[in-house]
Design a protein around this motif. Structure first.
Motif, PDB file in Angstrom:
ATOM      1  N   PHE A   1       0.854  -1.184   0.000  1.00 62.05           N
ATOM      2  CA  PHE A   1       0.000   0.000   0.000  1.00 62.05           C
ATOM      3  C   PHE A   1       0.895   1.241   0.000  1.00 62.05           C
ATOM      4  O   PHE A   1       2.101   1.136   0.272  1.00 62.05           O
ATOM      5  N   PRO A   2       0.339   2.419  -0.289  1.00 62.74           N
ATOM      6  CA  PRO A   2       1.165   3.634  -0.250  1.00 62.74           C
ATOM      7  C   PRO A   2       1.895   3.824   1.081  1.00 62.74           C
ATOM      8  O   PRO A   2       3.005   4.348   1.123  1.00 62.74           O
ATOM      9  N   GLU A   3       1.271   3.340   2.175  1.00 64.73           N
ATOM     10  CA  GLU A   3       1.887   3.521   3.487  1.00 64.73           C
ATOM     11  C   GLU A   3       2.893   2.427   3.834  1.00 64.73           C
ATOM     12  O   GLU A   3       3.560   2.477   4.865  1.00 64.73           O
ATOM     13  N   GLY A   4       3.000   1.378   2.983  1.00 64.22           N
ATOM     14  CA  GLY A   4       3.973   0.325   3.246  1.00 64.22           C
ATOM     15  C   GLY A   4       3.447  -1.065   2.938  1.00 64.22           C
ATOM     16  O   GLY A   4       2.301  -1.255   2.531  1.00 64.22           O
ATOM     17  N   ILE A   5       4.311  -2.061   3.162  1.00 64.17           N
ATOM     18  CA  ILE A   5       3.990  -3.460   2.879  1.00 64.17           C
ATOM     19  C   ILE A   5       3.372  -4.114   4.111  1.00 64.17           C
ATOM     20  O   ILE A   5       3.843  -3.930   5.230  1.00 64.17           O
ATOM     21  N   LYS A   6       2.297  -4.900   3.890  1.00 65.07           N
ATOM     22  CA  LYS A   6       1.682  -5.667   4.969  1.00 65.07           C
ATOM     23  C   LYS A   6       1.848  -7.155   4.671  1.00 65.07           C
ATOM     24  O   LYS A   6       1.238  -7.679   3.741  1.00 65.07           O
TER      25      LYS A   6
ATOM     26  N   GLN B   1      -9.163  -1.904  -0.381  1.00 64.24           N
ATOM     27  CA  GLN B   1     -10.044  -2.128   0.763  1.00 64.24           C
ATOM     28  C   GLN B   1     -10.197  -3.619   1.065  1.00 64.24           C
ATOM     29  O   GLN B   1     -10.258  -4.035   2.225  1.00 64.24           O
ATOM     30  N   LEU B   2     -10.273  -4.414   0.007  1.00 57.52           N
ATOM     31  CA  LEU B   2     -10.411  -5.858   0.174  1.00 57.52           C
ATOM     32  C   LEU B   2      -9.259  -6.422   0.991  1.00 57.52           C
ATOM     33  O   LEU B   2      -9.468  -7.169   1.962  1.00 57.52           O
ATOM     34  N   PHE B   3      -8.028  -6.061   0.612  1.00 59.13           N
ATOM     35  CA  PHE B   3      -6.866  -6.611   1.305  1.00 59.13           C
ATOM     36  C   PHE B   3      -6.605  -5.948   2.658  1.00 59.13           C
ATOM     37  O   PHE B   3      -5.911  -6.516   3.497  1.00 59.13           O
ATOM     38  N   ARG B   4      -7.164  -4.770   2.865  1.00 57.63           N
ATOM     39  CA  ARG B   4      -7.029  -4.118   4.167  1.00 57.63           C
ATOM     40  C   ARG B   4      -7.994  -4.707   5.200  1.00 57.63           C
ATOM     41  O   ARG B   4      -7.648  -4.861   6.365  1.00 57.63           O
ATOM     42  N   LYS B   5      -9.212  -5.028   4.766  1.00 56.61           N
ATOM     43  CA  LYS B   5     -10.285  -5.352   5.703  1.00 56.61           C
ATOM     44  C   LYS B   5     -10.639  -6.837   5.799  1.00 56.61           C
ATOM     45  O   LYS B   5     -11.337  -7.238   6.729  1.00 56.61           O
TER      46      LYS B   5
END
Length: 376
Positions: free
Chosen positions: A76-81, A336-340
């Motif tokens: 993501f723009p804020e980093g890798i999860k 959103q899918l991969f965040r939530k």
């Protein structure tokens, strides 16, 4: 022209043709039926690879896995999860390993024949198929075909996008890669008219396959791909590297209605049978399952049923419409899918193994307005 008889003929010697051959000869009812594979394109020479997730540690192709990961990462723009995908694993097979495995089976079985002869035409007469090549006439009662016409699919009224990708397998002097996790999608790269992401498969701390992928209508140039690749490598690892191999391909993303049978009456396999998941491009395991089904039907003397319309085809159409008409919204939904949603739930859904209840929970976490617009 001489006519040669075979029990089974397979048109195309790629992923689908070879997997079908494998399932046929390992079926409990196989009794040495003669099989001919016609592969004019010499598919084994094309530099490619296959990835897929699976639960079982005892996968039938386990012996040729080149790399397997227990974790997946999303950028993501804020980093890798990075997260574990247990009980799933994500595995990688190089084309060299895949074809070596199947050619070994061919060479060990005198009933299997492989040819690079050109297919000029084929037709069905009564219960028999006649295939004319540049060398001979071939007769069979069982014909499977991976031949498909991309122009016909693209010109249909269905949605047609391309999942196109270009990548380098590189070796670095410094140990810069994280071999625990494959990066499925890194959305931090340059976005253009489609949805773009980087895909990273680290085989070791020094070696990785890095690809830039685009879901779009427009064909990207090699210059574009290479510029984004260089920028991505510089930004993330900032090290010197050597390019070992280049890989490029384009996979259809379409809700076109693929049929079980070709217009000539042959049984369609692989891409020609719609085995490529429209919204992801994954095909290996879908082809594997279909090959088992077709082998069972052949030996049970069953006529394959035409494909049915499932709710998953409906889901695919919704996302394809978003990617085509509103790629920025499609990108937002993927993020959103991969965040939530847990990675395991997503993999289960993409495998089409989820229940209606699980799907309701998944969709409840996504922007509903965008999906509703696509329905109407």
């Amino acid at each position: 022209m001489n006519t040669t008889n075979y029990d089974i003929v397979i048109l195309g010697g790629g992923c689908a043709g070879m997997q079908l051959m494998h399932q046929l000869i390992h079926h409990t009812n196989y009794r040495g039926e003669s099989i001919l594979i016609l592969d004019e394109d010499k598919t084994y020479l094309q530099p490619k690879s296959w990835c897929f997730w699976h639960k079982s540690e005892d996968h039938p192709y386990q012996s040729i896995f080149n790399t397997t990961w227990n974790n997946l990462s999303i950028g993501f723009p804020e980093g890798i999860k990075e997260k574990s995908i247990n009980p799933y694993r994500y595995s990688f097979i190089k084309s060299e390993s895949f074809f070596d495995f199947h050619f070994k089976e061919i060479h060990q079985n005198n009933h299997i024949h492989y040819s690079n002869d050109k297919v000029l035409k084929f037709e069905k007469c009564g219960n028999d198929f006649f295939i004319e090549t540049n060398q001979e006439m071939i007769k069979t009662k069982a014909l499977y075909s991976s031949f498909w016409n991309q122009a016909e699919v693209a010109n249909d009224r269905s949605i047609f996008l391309q999942q196109q990708f270009y990548g380098w397998e590189i070796y670095t002097d410094q140990p810069v890669f994280n071999p625990r996790a494959a990066t499925l999608m890194d959305f931090s790269i340059t976005q253009t008219n489609g949805v773009n992401f980087a895909y990273v498969l680290p085989h070791s701390e020094h070696n990785a396959l890095i690809e830039i992928t685009g879901f779009c209508e427009k064909e990207y140039s090699i210059d574009f791909f290479e510029a984004v690749l260089k920028q991505y490598i510089q930004k993330n690892w900032n090290c010197s590297y050597k390019i070992i191999k280049t890989e490029r391909a384009s996979i259809p993303m379409t809700n076109f209605t693929f049929k079980r049978f070709t217009k000539e009456g042959a049984i369609a396999i692989g891409t020609a049978a719609g085995m490529v998941k429209p919204t992801t491009g994954y095909a290996f395991n879908r082809i594997y399952r279909d090959s088992i089904l077709l082998a069972n039907q052949y030996f049970n003397k069953e006529v394959p049923a035409e494909f049915s319309h499932t709710r998953f085809k409906f889901y695919d159409r919704l996302l394809l419409q978003l990617l085509k008409h509103s790629p920025s919204k499609g990108l937002h939904i993927l993020k959103q899918l991969f965040r939530k949603v847990s990675y395991q739930q997503i993999l289960c859904f993409l495998d089409e193994d989820s229940s209606l209840f699980q799907e309701a929970l998944l969709f409840a976490k996504l922007p509903k307005k965008d999906f509703i617009k696509q329905i109407f």
